[in-house]
Scaffold this active site. Structure first.
Site, PDB file in Angstrom:
ATOM      1  N   LYS A 103      -4.959  12.897  -4.178  1.00  0.00           N
ATOM      2  CA  LYS A 103      -4.073  12.874  -2.590  1.00  0.00           C
ATOM      3  C   LYS A 103      -3.195  11.781  -2.589  1.00  0.00           C
ATOM      4  CE  LYS A 103      -7.366  10.847   0.526  1.00  0.00           C
ATOM      5  NZ  LYS A 103      -6.492   9.552   0.780  1.00  0.00           N
ATOM      6  N   LYS A 158     -10.851   7.471   2.219  1.00  0.00           N
ATOM      7  CA  LYS A 158     -10.039   6.665   1.166  1.00  0.00           C
ATOM      8  C   LYS A 158      -8.672   6.300   2.013  1.00  0.00           C
ATOM      9  CE  LYS A 158     -12.604   6.582  -2.475  1.00  0.00           C
ATOM     10  NZ  LYS A 158     -13.673   6.545  -1.436  1.00  0.00           N
ATOM     11  N   ASP A 159      -8.039   5.319   1.395  1.00  0.00           N
ATOM     12  CA  ASP A 159      -6.556   4.876   1.999  1.00  0.00           C
ATOM     13  C   ASP A 159      -5.834   6.025   2.113  1.00  0.00           C
ATOM     14  OD1 ASP A 159      -6.985   1.647   2.115  1.00  0.00           O
ATOM     15  OD2 ASP A 159      -7.987   2.535   0.157  1.00  0.00           O
ATOM     16  N   LYS A 160      -4.864   5.826   3.249  1.00  0.00           N
ATOM     17  CA  LYS A 160      -3.805   6.856   3.427  1.00  0.00           C
ATOM     18  C   LYS A 160      -2.505   6.535   2.542  1.00  0.00           C
ATOM     19  CE  LYS A 160      -0.269   8.868   6.434  1.00  0.00           C
ATOM     20  NZ  LYS A 160       0.019   9.030   7.903  1.00  0.00           N
ATOM     21  N   GLN A 162       0.786  -1.149  -0.035  1.00  0.00           N
ATOM     22  CA  GLN A 162       0.052   0.081  -0.239  1.00  0.00           C
ATOM     23  C   GLN A 162       0.872   1.358  -0.119  1.00  0.00           C
ATOM     24  OE1 GLN A 162      -3.629  -1.559   2.769  1.00  0.00           O
ATOM     25  NE2 GLN A 162      -4.028   0.489   1.492  1.00  0.00           N
TER      26      GLN A 162
END
Length: 351
Positions: free
Chosen positions: A53, A82-84, A25
């Site tokens: 982002k 949303k995922d970092k 990720q």
């Protein structure tokens, strides 16, 4: 209801344990694009920002915009979190009076890709789904074919819609903390933390219930989710029902999908055989609102591109809102992931 000890393994219908791959990720290997619920009108009193982002949570990004515009964060509308650790694209809404000021906005981790207008602000849940593009590493030619074959099976017969490891936070003890709070053994003053722990509590028992139903299907040697009398189904229009007869044809045609319980008040509960399992994961005394969640979701628009010299397979797919890409990958690999499993190895060459 059973005593919480730890988060249970997530079981799947189609996975084989002989496929191994790695994914990370990060901004290069994990890309997510939000799919809006509706087309924006191009006119109206609200400004819609399409933003990208990198290495920021949605909350972080909203805080940056709020500080720049000198407004409360609540004035900024968004559809989902949303995922970092990814490159993510999503939509925000603001009053049109900030349009001029936003033309001078600059941040190294946020890019405004486009703007349009709409008749109302974006609200939580105002999205159809998310499109993912994920690079899988250490994949040989044979495994790339196996991965695509299993992905196609899941696309056809459905993916158990577990909450992924991200739902339970960084602290492995959040489930136990949630249980103690619900029982009144732990007092939490912070409202945001309380809400998080309630969602953890509900999500944990949903996952336990779903795991039992998947195991039941496997015990019956079914490659598909076994339906029971009294199951609660959701139709495409969002309406819930408990048909008198098991709706085999409607389920096969994906017109009806069985649901599981997120325990709480004022919620439709299962009957008959389905209720016998569901009640083990229920808490009728929980004061917060209860919900139903689809037991299965159907990945769509699957695309696989293999890069032999990098032993890398790019897997792209679309999931409905509220579901987890990592759960789809778990189902293919036949293993459960945690945050530490998908963290970029510092010794690995950056791509």
């Amino acid at each position: 209801m059973s005593t919480i000890i730890k988060e249970l393994d997530r079981e799947y219908l189609h996975s084989t344990k002989d496929i191994d791959f790695k994914f990370y990720q990060n901004e290069k290997d994990f890309v997510v694009d939000e799919i809006p619920k509706e087309e924006f009108l191009g006119r109206g009193n609200y400004l819609i920002l399409k933003v990208q982002k990198i290495e920021l949570t949605t909350w972080d990004m909203i805080a940056i915009f709020a500080e720049y515009l000198a407004i409360p964060a609540q004035k900024i509308g968004y559809a989902g979190l949303k995922d970092k650790h990814a490159t993510t694209t999503q939509y925000l809404s603001l009053e049109t009076k900030y349009e001029t000021l936003l033309k001078k906005f600059h941040h190294k981790q946020i890019k405004i890709l486009s703007t349009t207008r709409h008749s109302h602000s974006i609200r939580m849940g105002d999205l159809k789904g998310n499109r993912f593009s994920i690079n899988l590493y250490d994949v040989d030619v044979i495994d790339s074919g196996k991965i695509e074959k299993i992905a196609r099976k899941i696309e056809k017969s459905g993916l158990p819609n577990y909450f992924g490891y991200q739902r339970f936070g960084r602290d492995a003890g959040s489930v136990e903390q949630a249980r103690e709070m619900i029982k009144g053994e732990l007092f939490i003053e912070d409202t945001k933390l309380k809400n998080f722990l309630v969602s953890v509590y509900q999500s944990y028992y949903f996952n336990e219930w779903l795991r039992e139903r998947v195991m039941l299907s496997k015990e019956r040697q079914s490659s598909e989710f076994v339906l029971l009398s009294g199951d609660v189904y959701i139709a495409k229009d969002g309406k819930l029902s408990t048909p008198k007869l098991i709706p085999t044809k409607e389920f096969a045609a994906k017109r009806l999908v069985p649901t599981g319980l997120l325990c709480g008040r004022d919620v439709f509960r299962a009957k008959y055989d389905a209720a016998e399992i569901e009640k083990r994961y229920d808490d009728e005394f929980l004061q917060e609102k209860g919900y139903r969640r689809e037991a299965l979701i159907y990945p769509s628009d699957i695309d696989c591109k293999y890069v032999k010299k990098e032993t890398m397979l790019n897997l792209s797919f679309t999931l409905p809102k509220g579901s987890y890409a990592t759960v789809f990958l778990e189902s293919i690999a036949g293993k459960n992931y945690s945050a530490k499993d998908v963290k970029q190895d510092k010794n690995r060459k950056k791509r």
